[in-house]
Design a protein around this motif. Structure first.
Motif, mmCIF file in Angstrom:
data_model
loop_
_atom_site.group_PDB
_atom_site.id
_atom_site.type_symbol
_atom_site.label_atom_id
_atom_site.label_comp_id
_atom_site.label_asym_id
_atom_site.label_seq_id
_atom_site.Cartn_x
_atom_site.Cartn_y
_atom_site.Cartn_z
ATOM 1 N N VAL A 471 72.558 -11.330 -46.495
ATOM 2 C CA VAL A 471 72.504 -12.480 -46.982
ATOM 3 C C VAL A 471 72.145 -13.485 -45.513
ATOM 4 O O VAL A 471 72.794 -13.133 -44.541
ATOM 5 C CB VAL A 471 73.972 -13.173 -47.443
ATOM 6 N N GLY A 472 71.274 -14.337 -45.612
ATOM 7 C CA GLY A 472 70.798 -15.021 -44.492
ATOM 8 C C GLY A 472 70.849 -16.585 -44.852
ATOM 9 O O GLY A 472 70.225 -16.722 -45.967
ATOM 10 N N THR A 495 68.257 -5.641 -50.069
ATOM 11 C CA THR A 495 67.742 -6.844 -50.654
ATOM 12 C C THR A 495 68.150 -7.734 -49.801
ATOM 13 O O THR A 495 69.541 -8.077 -49.572
ATOM 14 C CB THR A 495 68.328 -6.876 -52.088
ATOM 15 N N LEU A 496 67.350 -8.939 -49.577
ATOM 16 C CA LEU A 496 67.660 -10.068 -48.822
ATOM 17 C C LEU A 496 68.063 -11.421 -49.718
ATOM 18 O O LEU A 496 67.053 -11.693 -50.702
ATOM 19 C CB LEU A 496 66.436 -10.518 -47.874
ATOM 20 N N LEU A 497 69.108 -11.840 -49.466
ATOM 21 C CA LEU A 497 69.517 -12.948 -50.424
ATOM 22 C C LEU A 497 69.376 -14.315 -49.487
ATOM 23 O O LEU A 497 70.340 -14.294 -48.375
ATOM 24 C CB LEU A 497 70.811 -12.874 -51.038
ATOM 25 N N THR A 498 68.753 -15.166 -49.736
ATOM 26 C CA THR A 498 68.487 -16.233 -48.814
ATOM 27 C C THR A 498 69.279 -17.651 -49.193
ATOM 28 O O THR A 498 68.961 -18.046 -50.426
ATOM 29 C CB THR A 498 66.896 -16.791 -48.408
ATOM 30 N N ASP A 515 77.018 -17.412 -54.907
ATOM 31 C CA ASP A 515 78.424 -16.699 -55.394
ATOM 32 C C ASP A 515 78.122 -15.765 -56.452
ATOM 33 O O ASP A 515 78.562 -14.661 -56.413
ATOM 34 C CB ASP A 515 79.441 -17.547 -55.490
ATOM 35 N N THR A 516 77.408 -16.300 -57.490
ATOM 36 C CA THR A 516 77.063 -15.387 -58.632
ATOM 37 C C THR A 516 76.277 -14.168 -58.310
ATOM 38 O O THR A 516 76.812 -13.108 -58.940
ATOM 39 C CB THR A 516 76.320 -16.279 -59.532
ATOM 40 N N ALA A 517 75.399 -14.243 -57.434
ATOM 41 C CA ALA A 517 74.729 -13.085 -57.152
ATOM 42 C C ALA A 517 75.465 -11.928 -56.650
ATOM 43 O O ALA A 517 75.382 -10.861 -56.770
ATOM 44 C CB ALA A 517 73.423 -13.649 -56.160
ATOM 45 N N ILE A 518 76.229 -12.388 -55.482
ATOM 46 C CA ILE A 518 77.123 -11.520 -54.887
ATOM 47 C C ILE A 518 78.351 -10.935 -55.657
ATOM 48 O O ILE A 518 78.405 -9.721 -55.866
ATOM 49 C CB ILE A 518 77.643 -12.312 -53.490
ATOM 50 N N LYS A 532 65.086 -13.672 -53.455
ATOM 51 C CA LYS A 532 65.853 -14.558 -54.132
ATOM 52 C C LYS A 532 66.309 -15.700 -53.292
ATOM 53 O O LYS A 532 67.016 -15.241 -52.096
ATOM 54 C CB LYS A 532 67.038 -13.981 -55.110
ATOM 55 N N ARG A 533 66.302 -16.772 -53.530
ATOM 56 C CA ARG A 533 66.472 -17.876 -52.591
ATOM 57 C C ARG A 533 67.213 -18.978 -53.257
ATOM 58 O O ARG A 533 67.415 -19.126 -54.455
ATOM 59 C CB ARG A 533 65.188 -18.913 -52.204
#
Length: 535
Positions: A471-472, A495-498, A515-518, A532-533
């Motif tokens: 996550v960034g 997988t990078l979540l921005t 929060d939902t993605a994690i 995903k951004r």
């Protein structure tokens, strides 16, 4: 004088700052109650990342999957849990070898562990280990204060934390007395004369000597690699086949190191506010300088839109010039604070840096800057104290000692002497006209460390690991967004979540998308969609 390379989660930084200031400002505010604000500043993040300096570094090699016989007693130990004295939490002590190359019961470390057992409903998914960063942040404090949320995750996992070796309850590194630390934090980190450079070098040397005198046997054995190996021992002691882990800030480096050493034992790993292990110390410090400049620019852009902005109402650039002028004034004439300590330039700079971790602290920073311009340094001093974890009794927590102990062991120093700092000043000033000198000179501290670094830059590929979520945050001051891009490019299964926004780290800070993605990943094992951004 902030130690270089401090990476800790928003919760452990901004929340402490808010708590420190709330009481102070309640008695001297203008009547307006500070409230968390949301930044509307533009996205100034750099989109390059995979080809950053260090991308050609050698990969971290995994350890053998078979546990050596001389480490079996550690892996086979049974933890004895007891009530912590905090509602719902249990504590235990885990043994770990001081030196993994030469394990000996005579020198074993005792590492503190805490857990909050799964509450249900639903089947238990195992243990979720957490670490808030630092290095030097107490994972147990973080667990007890912030990590029991969200409910859905807590219901299915035992929430677990271990203070890493050298930290808090786990054989803490000690360096200075509290009065000595007071003097150290006031050291001028923007030296203007040879005499001030000499004073800075003396302060760094004395700090290092203090650590050697009080913690000399431990200092060679507080590396991130050793802490990651301790995590594998804890995983086994908990009875989990794979590690499920949530790491923030420096905790991402710790988690990624675990995945590199034990790829087949890495389960669901969330690395939020990611670090890039392939970067050398100088690049890390330079990138962080630019990161805090980006955060300050976002703060200033919001501030100048307000009629009462203490840095003027012209532009973010002019606000930066006004802040630099305030720092210069404090360098010559420290402000009164109502106590023996005055607000020096170094303490004021640290106070501003502390407020950059979370935009929720920006209203407090505006009020503190207004006070400082009027000659009252109490607000910025309280922010500085929150950063250093100095309590109202004048006692410093262990983080500011564990932090350089780990950093200086993990990588060779950014600079070996003042001449190298002087040569690098133009680059640091370009990265941040406001903070450049401070960050450059602060990065000199590891040059005088009593233990030679045992680590080197490396890529972490973790081939064979399960999907990992990196996550960034695009305007993260402490772990710039390029680092998340760099780490996710290295990890074979990442997988990078921005998160497009301000502040340090993203999970649990108000974005339902993040929060939902994690939560979905932790509960179901499904990582976010590629690229995903979130906002």
């Amino acid at each position: 004088m902030p130690p270089s390379r401090l990476f800790r989660s928003t919760a452990t930084t901004a929340a402490a700052a808010a708590a420190a200031l709330a009481l102070l400002l309640s008695g001297c505010s203008s009547g307006t109650s500070p409230s968390p604000g949301s930044a509307a500043s533009p996205d100034r993040s750099t989109e390059a990342g995979a080809d950053r300096p260090g991308s050609a570094a050698a990969p971290l090699q995994p350890l053998p999957t078979v546990i050596p016989n001389n480490l079996r007693p550690y892996y086979d130990q049974k933890l004895s849990w007891h009530d912590c004295g905090v509602a719902g939490f249990q504590c235990a002590t885990m043994k770990a070898p001081l030196d993994y190359a030469k394990p000996s019961a005579a020198t074993d470390l005792k590492l503190a562990v805490a857990r909050k057992q799964a509450t249900g409903p639903g089947d238990r998914l195992g243990s979720l280990m957490v670490n808030p960063g630092g290095p030097g942040g107490s994972a147990i404090d973080y667990l007890q204060q912030y990590a029991p949320q969200p409910t859905a995750v807590r219901a299915r996992y035992d929430m677990v934390a271990m203070d890493p070796r050298g930290v808090a309850r786990s054989e803490p590194v000690e360096c200075l007395t509290d009065p000595q630390m007071d003097r150290f934090t006031q050291t001028d980190t923007t030296p203007d004369t040879p005499a001030e450079v000499s004073q800075l070098v003396t302060a760094d040397r004395n700090f290092a000597k203090g650590c050697e005198a009080r913690s000399g046997k431990l200092l060679p054995h507080v590396s991130t690699v050793e802490a990651a190996r301790d995590m594998d021992v804890l995983r086994a002691a908990l009875g989990d086949k794979k590690l499920t882990y949530m790491g923030a800030s420096y905790g991402t480096f710790l988690g990624a190191t675990y995945a590199g050493l034990y790829p087949t034992r890495a389960g669901r790993l969330v690395l939020d506010g990611a670090m890039n292990p392939s970067l050398d110390s100088r690049t890390i410090n330079l990138d962080q300088t630019a990161g805090f400049n980006t955060a300050f620019t976002a703060f200033a852009a919001e501030c100048v839109k307000k009629k009462d902005c203490p840095l003027g109402t012209k532009s973010a650039e002019d606000a930066g010039r006004q802040l630099s002028a305030l720092f210069k004034k404090l360098d010559a004439h420290p402000a009164e604070t109502g106590q023996e300590r005055k607000l020096t330039e170094s303490l004021a700079t640290t106070g501003v840096i502390a407020a950059m971790y979370d935009q929720g602290t920006w209203p407090l920073l505006r009020e503190s800057l207004a006070q400082a311009k009027a000659g009252d340094g109490r607000g910025l001093l309280a922010l500085s104290d929150s950063y250093y974890e100095r309590n109202s009794s004048g006692h410093y927590a262990n983080q500011m000692y564990a932090n350089p102990a780990v950093n200086c062991l993990d990588l060779p120093p950014a600079f070996t002497g003042p001449d190298q700092v002087r040569a690098a000043l133009p680059a640091f000033r370009k990265a941040s006209p406001v903070f450049g000198d401070n960050f450059a000179w602060s990065a000199l501290s590891c040059a005088y460390w009593p233990v030679k670094s045992s680590g080197q830059t490396h890529r972490i590929e973790a081939k064979g690991a399960a999907p990992i979520v990196v996550v960034g945050t695009t305007r993260d001051p402490a772990t710039p967004y390029t680092w998340a891009k760099g780490l996710s490019a290295q990890l074979s299964s990442a997988t990078l979540l921005t998160y497009v926004g301000d502040g340090h780290t993203a999970y649990g800070r108000g974005s339902d998308c993040v929060d939902t993605a994690i939560n979905t990943y932790l509960l179901e094992g499904t990582p976010p969609a590629k690229n995903k951004r979130c906002t």
